[in-house]
Design a protein around this motif. Structure first.
Motif, PDB file in Angstrom:
ATOM      1  N   THR A 200       9.483  30.319  44.959  1.00 61.31           N
ATOM      2  CA  THR A 200      10.672  29.674  44.411  1.00 61.31           C
ATOM      3  C   THR A 200      11.121  28.600  45.398  1.00 61.31           C
ATOM      4  O   THR A 200      10.994  28.781  46.607  1.00 61.31           O
ATOM      5  CB  THR A 200      11.798  30.700  44.213  1.00 61.31           C
ATOM      6  N   ILE A 201      11.631  27.491  44.880  1.00 60.56           N
ATOM      7  CA  ILE A 201      12.148  26.425  45.737  1.00 60.56           C
ATOM      8  C   ILE A 201      13.642  26.244  45.492  1.00 60.56           C
ATOM      9  O   ILE A 201      14.076  26.120  44.350  1.00 60.56           O
ATOM     10  CB  ILE A 201      11.420  25.094  45.484  1.00 60.56           C
ATOM     11  N   TRP A 202      14.410  26.264  46.568  1.00 61.18           N
ATOM     12  CA  TRP A 202      15.813  25.874  46.534  1.00 61.18           C
ATOM     13  C   TRP A 202      15.971  24.632  47.397  1.00 61.18           C
ATOM     14  O   TRP A 202      15.400  24.565  48.499  1.00 61.18           O
ATOM     15  CB  TRP A 202      16.720  26.963  47.102  1.00 61.18           C
ATOM     16  N   PRO A 203      16.738  23.646  46.982  1.00 55.73           N
ATOM     17  CA  PRO A 203      16.937  22.469  47.820  1.00 55.73           C
ATOM     18  C   PRO A 203      17.763  22.748  49.067  1.00 55.73           C
ATOM     19  O   PRO A 203      17.666  22.028  50.066  1.00 55.73           O
ATOM     20  CB  PRO A 203      17.640  21.478  46.889  1.00 55.73           C
ATOM     21  N   THR A 204      18.580  23.800  49.027  1.00 56.52           N
ATOM     22  CA  THR A 204      19.431  24.157  50.156  1.00 56.52           C
ATOM     23  C   THR A 204      19.849  25.621  50.032  1.00 56.52           C
ATOM     24  O   THR A 204      19.811  26.199  48.926  1.00 56.52           O
ATOM     25  CB  THR A 204      20.680  23.264  50.215  1.00 56.52           C
ATOM     26  N   LEU A 205      20.255  26.205  51.147  1.00 55.51           N
ATOM     27  CA  LEU A 205      20.855  27.546  51.119  1.00 55.51           C
ATOM     28  C   LEU A 205      22.369  27.469  50.920  1.00 55.51           C
ATOM     29  O   LEU A 205      23.005  28.496  50.683  1.00 55.51           O
ATOM     30  CB  LEU A 205      20.562  28.293  52.434  1.00 55.51           C
ATOM     31  N   GLU A 206      22.919  26.271  51.026  1.00 58.82           N
ATOM     32  CA  GLU A 206      24.357  26.094  50.873  1.00 58.82           C
ATOM     33  C   GLU A 206      24.794  26.571  49.498  1.00 58.82           C
ATOM     34  O   GLU A 206      24.223  26.181  48.471  1.00 58.82           O
ATOM     35  CB  GLU A 206      24.718  24.620  51.035  1.00 58.82           C
ATOM     36  N   GLY A 207      25.805  27.443  49.469  1.00 63.66           N
ATOM     37  CA  GLY A 207      26.325  27.946  48.214  1.00 63.66           C
ATOM     38  C   GLY A 207      25.522  29.075  47.596  1.00 63.66           C
ATOM     39  O   GLY A 207      25.883  29.582  46.526  1.00 63.66           O
ATOM     40  N   ARG A 208      24.453  29.482  48.248  1.00 63.84           N
ATOM     41  CA  ARG A 208      23.631  30.597  47.756  1.00 63.84           C
ATOM     42  C   ARG A 208      24.040  31.885  48.456  1.00 63.84           C
ATOM     43  O   ARG A 208      24.321  31.895  49.654  1.00 63.84           O
ATOM     44  CB  ARG A 208      22.152  30.327  48.025  1.00 63.84           C
ATOM     45  N   GLY A 209      24.045  32.973  47.677  1.00 62.89           N
ATOM     46  CA  GLY A 209      24.436  34.256  48.236  1.00 62.89           C
ATOM     47  C   GLY A 209      23.333  35.284  48.141  1.00 62.89           C
ATOM     48  O   GLY A 209      22.229  35.020  47.650  1.00 62.89           O
ATOM     49  N   VAL A 210      23.645  36.474  48.594  1.00 67.51           N
ATOM     50  CA  VAL A 210      22.677  37.566  48.598  1.00 67.51           C
ATOM     51  C   VAL A 210      22.202  37.884  47.188  1.00 67.51           C
ATOM     52  O   VAL A 210      21.010  38.147  46.967  1.00 67.51           O
ATOM     53  CB  VAL A 210      23.285  38.811  49.273  1.00 67.51           C
ATOM     54  N   ASP A 211      23.085  37.855  46.220  1.00 67.62           N
ATOM     55  CA  ASP A 211      22.680  38.166  44.846  1.00 67.62           C
ATOM     56  C   ASP A 211      21.660  37.153  44.328  1.00 67.62           C
ATOM     57  O   ASP A 211      20.773  37.505  43.535  1.00 67.62           O
ATOM     58  CB  ASP A 211      23.896  38.216  43.924  1.00 67.62           C
ATOM     59  N   ASP A 212      21.773  35.913  44.761  1.00 68.61           N
ATOM     60  CA  ASP A 212      20.771  34.910  44.385  1.00 68.61           C
ATOM     61  C   ASP A 212      19.410  35.270  44.972  1.00 68.61           C
ATOM     62  O   ASP A 212      18.377  35.132  44.303  1.00 68.61           O
ATOM     63  CB  ASP A 212      21.185  33.520  44.880  1.00 68.61           C
ATOM     64  N   LEU A 213      19.397  35.718  46.215  1.00 69.19           N
ATOM     65  CA  LEU A 213      18.145  36.150  46.842  1.00 69.19           C
ATOM     66  C   LEU A 213      17.525  37.320  46.080  1.00 69.19           C
ATOM     67  O   LEU A 213      16.320  37.360  45.834  1.00 69.19           O
ATOM     68  CB  LEU A 213      18.391  36.581  48.284  1.00 69.19           C
ATOM     69  N   PHE A 214      18.362  38.274  45.726  1.00 66.47           N
ATOM     70  CA  PHE A 214      17.856  39.467  45.053  1.00 66.47           C
ATOM     71  C   PHE A 214      17.194  39.133  43.716  1.00 66.47           C
ATOM     72  O   PHE A 214      16.341  39.883  43.234  1.00 66.47           O
ATOM     73  CB  PHE A 214      18.987  40.469  44.816  1.00 66.47           C
ATOM     74  N   ALA A 215      17.588  38.013  43.115  1.00 67.88           N
ATOM     75  CA  ALA A 215      17.058  37.638  41.806  1.00 67.88           C
ATOM     76  C   ALA A 215      15.740  36.880  41.885  1.00 67.88           C
ATOM     77  O   ALA A 215      15.177  36.516  40.842  1.00 67.88           O
ATOM     78  CB  ALA A 215      18.092  36.802  41.053  1.00 67.88           C
ATOM     79  N   LEU A 216      15.219  36.647  43.082  1.00 69.80           N
ATOM     80  CA  LEU A 216      13.940  35.948  43.198  1.00 69.80           C
ATOM     81  C   LEU A 216      12.834  36.748  42.523  1.00 69.80           C
ATOM     82  O   LEU A 216      12.826  37.984  42.578  1.00 69.80           O
ATOM     83  CB  LEU A 216      13.575  35.739  44.673  1.00 69.80           C
ATOM     84  N   PRO A 217      11.883  36.069  41.883  1.00 66.41           N
ATOM     85  CA  PRO A 217      10.806  36.790  41.195  1.00 66.41           C
ATOM     86  C   PRO A 217       9.878  37.498  42.162  1.00 66.41           C
ATOM     87  O   PRO A 217       9.719  37.089  43.322  1.00 66.41           O
ATOM     88  CB  PRO A 217      10.064  35.680  40.441  1.00 66.41           C
ATOM     89  N   LEU A 218       9.258  38.555  41.698  1.00 68.06           N
ATOM     90  CA  LEU A 218       8.289  39.293  42.495  1.00 68.06           C
ATOM     91  C   LEU A 218       7.012  38.481  42.647  1.00 68.06           C
ATOM     92  O   LEU A 218       6.680  37.658  41.780  1.00 68.06           O
ATOM     93  CB  LEU A 218       7.973  40.628  41.829  1.00 68.06           C
ATOM     94  N   PRO A 219       6.256  38.686  43.735  1.00 69.33           N
ATOM     95  CA  PRO A 219       4.970  37.980  43.891  1.00 69.33           C
ATOM     96  C   PRO A 219       4.002  38.375  42.795  1.00 69.33           C
ATOM     97  O   PRO A 219       4.033  39.492  42.284  1.00 69.33           O
ATOM     98  CB  PRO A 219       4.491  38.427  45.269  1.00 69.33           C
ATOM     99  N   GLU A 220       3.118  37.455  42.455  1.00 67.03           N
ATOM    100  CA  GLU A 220       2.175  37.698  41.361  1.00 67.03           C
ATOM    101  C   GLU A 220       0.994  38.547  41.779  1.00 67.03           C
ATOM    102  O   GLU A 220       0.341  39.155  40.950  1.00 67.03           O
ATOM    103  CB  GLU A 220       1.679  36.355  40.818  1.00 67.03           C
ATOM    104  N   THR A 221       0.679  38.546  43.095  1.00 64.84           N
ATOM    105  CA  THR A 221      -0.473  39.317  43.576  1.00 64.84           C
ATOM    106  C   THR A 221      -0.088  40.139  44.775  1.00 64.84           C
ATOM    107  O   THR A 221       0.936  39.904  45.414  1.00 64.84           O
ATOM    108  CB  THR A 221      -1.618  38.379  43.965  1.00 64.84           C
ATOM    109  N   ASP A 222      -0.937  41.121  45.118  1.00 67.27           N
ATOM    110  CA  ASP A 222      -0.708  41.943  46.300  1.00 67.27           C
ATOM    111  C   ASP A 222      -1.031  41.143  47.541  1.00 67.27           C
ATOM    112  O   ASP A 222      -1.642  40.083  47.500  1.00 67.27           O
ATOM    113  CB  ASP A 222      -1.595  43.200  46.258  1.00 67.27           C
ATOM    114  N   ALA A 223      -0.622  41.709  48.710  1.00 64.19           N
ATOM    115  CA  ALA A 223      -0.937  41.088  49.979  1.00 64.19           C
ATOM    116  C   ALA A 223      -2.440  40.941  50.140  1.00 64.19           C
ATOM    117  O   ALA A 223      -3.209  41.772  49.695  1.00 64.19           O
ATOM    118  CB  ALA A 223      -0.351  41.918  51.129  1.00 64.19           C
ATOM    119  N   THR A 224      -2.852  39.876  50.795  1.00 62.45           N
ATOM    120  CA  THR A 224      -4.274  39.619  50.967  1.00 62.45           C
ATOM    121  C   THR A 224      -4.806  40.093  52.304  1.00 62.45           C
ATOM    122  O   THR A 224      -5.992  39.954  52.573  1.00 62.45           O
ATOM    123  CB  THR A 224      -4.526  38.103  50.855  1.00 62.45           C
ATOM    124  N   ALA A 225      -3.936  40.604  53.143  1.00 61.64           N
ATOM    125  CA  ALA A 225      -4.400  41.081  54.449  1.00 61.64           C
ATOM    126  C   ALA A 225      -3.639  42.325  54.838  1.00 61.64           C
ATOM    127  O   ALA A 225      -2.596  42.615  54.277  1.00 61.64           O
ATOM    128  CB  ALA A 225      -4.220  40.001  55.491  1.00 61.64           C
TER     129      ALA A 225
END
Length: 225
Positions: A200-225
């Motif tokens: 996900t891309i945000w232009p800035t962290l200004e005005g963003r809160g913890v709830d915004d972070l929590f709403a980020l989508p899950l990764p599409e694949t498992d860890a590669t290492a």
């Protein structure tokens, strides 16, 4: 989208928490020019997010007649001197978001390719315990864009990297975060970052809160290492 509380939030430092890139660029430029060579803005941008020893080798290739360890030490000294003289320039919104994470009991780690002594100097200027652990460039075998730094942070916290959120500003750093399997957030600063399903891309962290972070989508694949 259902918000999912992460096990931890993992932060890059230079360019993400603090705006130290101009300090690094000046230190690099002064060093290369002291050997009679030229260091362009484009040269400097090629090092953003890279490991310090890899960067040192590139500087050596540009005519800096010093060993990589000595280059890393000198550049770090100069950037730390700027931090001591001019203060720690926090990126917009970073301090507020860190403070909210701390208030809500969300675990955090700093994952930086700067060396520990510099990371500790930055952390000491945050007026609350912002980070539980530090993972630094002098303590990993493989720097970013390899996933090792983020995997190491998750391992030291005792959490699954897939349950973590990583915040980055550079392409190398973002590649490390994505490859680790973390939910990855890019907040571009010195260099642009293309859109992709992996982050996900945000232009800035200004005005963003913890709830915004929590709403980020899950990764599409498992860890590669």
């Amino acid at each position: 989208m259902t918000a999912l509380t992460p096990a931890a939030v993992l932060w890059d430092m230079d360019g993400t928490v603090v705006d130290t890139e101009p300090y690094w660029i000046q230190a690099e430029t002064d060093l290369v020019e002291s050997f009679g060579h030229t260091w362009t803005y484009e040269d400097a941008m090629s090092l953003v997010g890279a490991g310090l020893w890899e960067s040192a080798q590139i500087l050596k290739d540009h005519g800096v007649d010093m060993e990589p360890d000595d280059i890393v030490a000198l550049l770090t000294d100069r950037v730390q001197s700027r931090l001591a003289r001019d203060g720690v320039p926090f990126r917009p919104g970073a301090s507020a978001l860190l403070k909210e994470l701390h208030a809500r009991g969300i675990r955090t780690a700093l994952v930086t390719m700067s060396v520990r002594r510099m990371a500790e100097q930055v952390v000491e200027n945050i007026p609350f315990p912002a980070f539980e652990i530090l993972v630094t460039g002098d303590e990993v075998t493989h720097p970013k864009p390899h996933p090792e730094p983020y995997l190491k942070a998750a391992r030291e916290l005792g959490v699954d990297i897939r349950d973590c959120i990583a915040i980055e500003d550079s392409r190398n750093g973002l590649a490390s975060a994505v490859a680790s399997g973390a939910r990855s957030l890019a907040v571009p600063h010195a260099v642009s970052i293309p859109e992709a399903a992996t982050h996900t891309i945000w232009p800035t962290l200004e005005g963003r809160g913890v709830d915004d972070l929590f709403a980020l989508p899950l990764p599409e694949t498992d860890a590669t290492a």
